[in-house]
Enzyme design. Sequence first.
Site, PDB file in Angstrom:
ATOM      1  N   TYR A 106     100.787 127.676 -23.686  1.00  0.00           N
ATOM      2  CA  TYR A 106      99.431 127.117 -23.772  1.00  0.00           C
ATOM      3  C   TYR A 106      98.382 128.168 -24.084  1.00  0.00           C
ATOM      4  CZ  TYR A 106     101.366 122.917 -21.674  1.00  0.00           C
ATOM      5  OH  TYR A 106     102.115 121.786 -21.435  1.00  0.00           O
ATOM      6  N   GLU A 117     106.530 122.524 -25.047  1.00  0.00           N
ATOM      7  CA  GLU A 117     105.211 122.064 -24.600  1.00  0.00           C
ATOM      8  C   GLU A 117     104.155 122.945 -25.239  1.00  0.00           C
ATOM      9  OE1 GLU A 117     104.446 121.805 -20.350  1.00  0.00           O
ATOM     10  OE2 GLU A 117     106.439 120.985 -19.996  1.00  0.00           O
ATOM     11  N   GLU A 176     110.559 125.355 -16.472  1.00  0.00           N
ATOM     12  CA  GLU A 176     109.743 126.420 -15.883  1.00  0.00           C
ATOM     13  C   GLU A 176     110.177 126.878 -14.491  1.00  0.00           C
ATOM     14  OE1 GLU A 176     105.660 125.124 -16.101  1.00  0.00           O
ATOM     15  OE2 GLU A 176     105.581 125.377 -18.266  1.00  0.00           O
ATOM     16  N   ARG A 224     110.556 114.253 -25.501  1.00  0.00           N
ATOM     17  CA  ARG A 224     111.093 114.995 -24.352  1.00  0.00           C
ATOM     18  C   ARG A 224     110.577 114.356 -23.068  1.00  0.00           C
ATOM     19  NH1 ARG A 224     108.881 120.324 -21.613  1.00  0.00           N
ATOM     20  NH2 ARG A 224     110.445 120.378 -19.970  1.00  0.00           N
ATOM     21  N   ASN A 278     107.542 126.807 -23.419  1.00  0.00           N
ATOM     22  CA  ASN A 278     106.269 126.151 -23.114  1.00  0.00           C
ATOM     23  C   ASN A 278     105.182 127.194 -23.262  1.00  0.00           C
ATOM     24  OD1 ASN A 278     107.701 123.902 -22.415  1.00  0.00           O
ATOM     25  ND2 ASN A 278     107.165 123.932 -20.240  1.00  0.00           N
ATOM     26  N   HIS A 319     112.182 118.566 -13.541  1.00  0.00           N
ATOM     27  CA  HIS A 319     110.798 118.921 -13.854  1.00  0.00           C
ATOM     28  C   HIS A 319     109.979 118.787 -12.567  1.00  0.00           C
ATOM     29  CE1 HIS A 319     107.759 119.190 -17.369  1.00  0.00           C
ATOM     30  NE2 HIS A 319     107.074 119.400 -16.260  1.00  0.00           N
TER      31      HIS A 319
HETATM   32  C1  FCB Z   1     103.278 122.830 -17.611  1.00  0.00           C
HETATM   33  C2  FCB Z   1     104.108 121.726 -16.993  1.00  0.00           C
HETATM   34  C3  FCB Z   1     103.704 120.341 -17.429  1.00  0.00           C
HETATM   35  C4  FCB Z   1     102.204 120.196 -17.526  1.00  0.00           C
HETATM   36  C5  FCB Z   1     101.591 121.322 -18.309  1.00  0.00           C
HETATM   37  C6  FCB Z   1     100.102 121.223 -18.482  1.00  0.00           C
HETATM   38  O1  FCB Z   1     103.383 123.976 -16.835  1.00  0.00           O
HETATM   39  O2  FCB Z   1     105.463 121.918 -17.328  1.00  0.00           O
HETATM   40  O3  FCB Z   1     104.285 119.416 -16.559  1.00  0.00           O
HETATM   41  O4  FCB Z   1     101.663 120.053 -16.285  1.00  0.00           O
HETATM   42  O5  FCB Z   1     101.917 122.542 -17.712  1.00  0.00           O
END
Ligand code: FCB
Length: 461
Positions: A311, A368, A182, A92, A309, A136
């Site tokens: 985390y 992500e 995002e 991607r 995405n 992006h």
């Molecule tokens: C996300 C972004 C990506 C990167 C990660 C850590 O929010 O999409 O570009 O910075 O965080």
Amino acid sequence: MGNLVKGRGVDLSMEPLQLSFPRGFFLGTASASYQIEGAVSEDGRGPSIWDTFSHTPGKIEDGTNGDRTCDHYYRWREDIELMKQLGVNAYRFSLSWSRILPKGRGKINNKGLQFYSDLVDALLDAGITPFVTLYHFDLPQALQDDGGGWLRRGIVDDFEAYTDAVSVELGDRVKHWITLNEPWELAWQGYVTGEDAPGLKLGNNAALKASHNAMLAHGAAVRTLRDNSSDAEVGIVLHLNMVEPASDRPEDVAAAHRWELCQNRWYMDALYREGYPAEMTKLYGKEAPEVIPGDMEQIQEPINFLGVNNYRRSVVATGTDLPPVNMKRISPPGEYTEMGWEVHPEGLYKILKWVHTNYPVPRIYVTENGASFTDEVTPEGRIHDERRVSYLREHIKQAYKAMREGVPLKGYFAWSTLDNFEWAYGYSRRFGVIYVDYKTQNRTIKDSGYFLAEVAKTLRR
Ligand code: FCB
């Protein structure tokens, strides 16, 4: 026994879990144009808002910028070779709008478009499926200067024309398109907190307006992509976190509910239900975006997939009255990454289940997921990033579990391919599964990259 890295005993296997991905499952890594390309004024590229922002003193933690970053614009062939070593079957990446249309609209810069065309050809030759993100975060500066970028409703036409230009050229070969990355971050961090480009500190109305225009642009782009790349899959990428209240107290529960409305449901309801959540627009009152007849239909133009995405999770406490600006985030005890983000793999499982349970989403990709930890290079030149290996392993397990329970998960992308320019943090945070020595531009696959390669071996080709 799993496959152990010599000398250090890092377990790169997924054991005891036996992975069995369905045929067609995508395993890849992800990146974004401004974060890796460099070559910011080469071959006719125009400036983007991130060039301006990163060159503004005080905006980037370590005072750096993306002028050179990973030099991927020149080293992309080597980078594809490295991806081949990872064994991934998808990649991607995003297009730099101002490399293709230096002023955001008007005449196409053929050299810019050629770069992506060559990249796509080489990926396909390598058996790696390209997933292309149109936007992006790196808006052409010229469009920012014209009425404030995403604040101007006319930007929808510009995005449509840009989408047309790239999909006419690449649409025969690119079969997976992502309109936006995002939109929540684009709007709130760009227009209210000012921590990201264009770095504006305006009120809620600005973020909501920028966000609404971005979503309209998304809908317009979907229509254009259907025309130019008729058999392609089209989707959008949202940043979704599982939201949990800090306690069972009704005030915390209510605060968590508002946060979920603000970050997750704002977009999910707009895309898949009746529109922006009424409870939230009521809270924003006069600051809510103006929605005119036809807008919601445009935003709800049918898409094939949702990119998630993820985390971490969000644990929220009372005080979060009108989010996101006054959000009260609680940090429960546990492990944290260098970003200060909690490591909570189950959150990925839960958010995937939440999407599947509440919305009619036919295909989901984790677009992500990854972690920033300080990396040390051993005297032998290895990077034993055990914590990143563990992060990826545990998250892949959770995603896999969700898939086995019926979530239509069709792929997983680790963030990121290479260490890169992490926006307002500059080069102080490393997310790559491949280490980049920025002085020499040498690349070294980290243990996390070898771990991904082990996972990739389980894919059915
Ligand atoms: C996300 C972004 C990506 C990167 C990660 C850590 O929010 O999409 O570009 O910075 O965080």
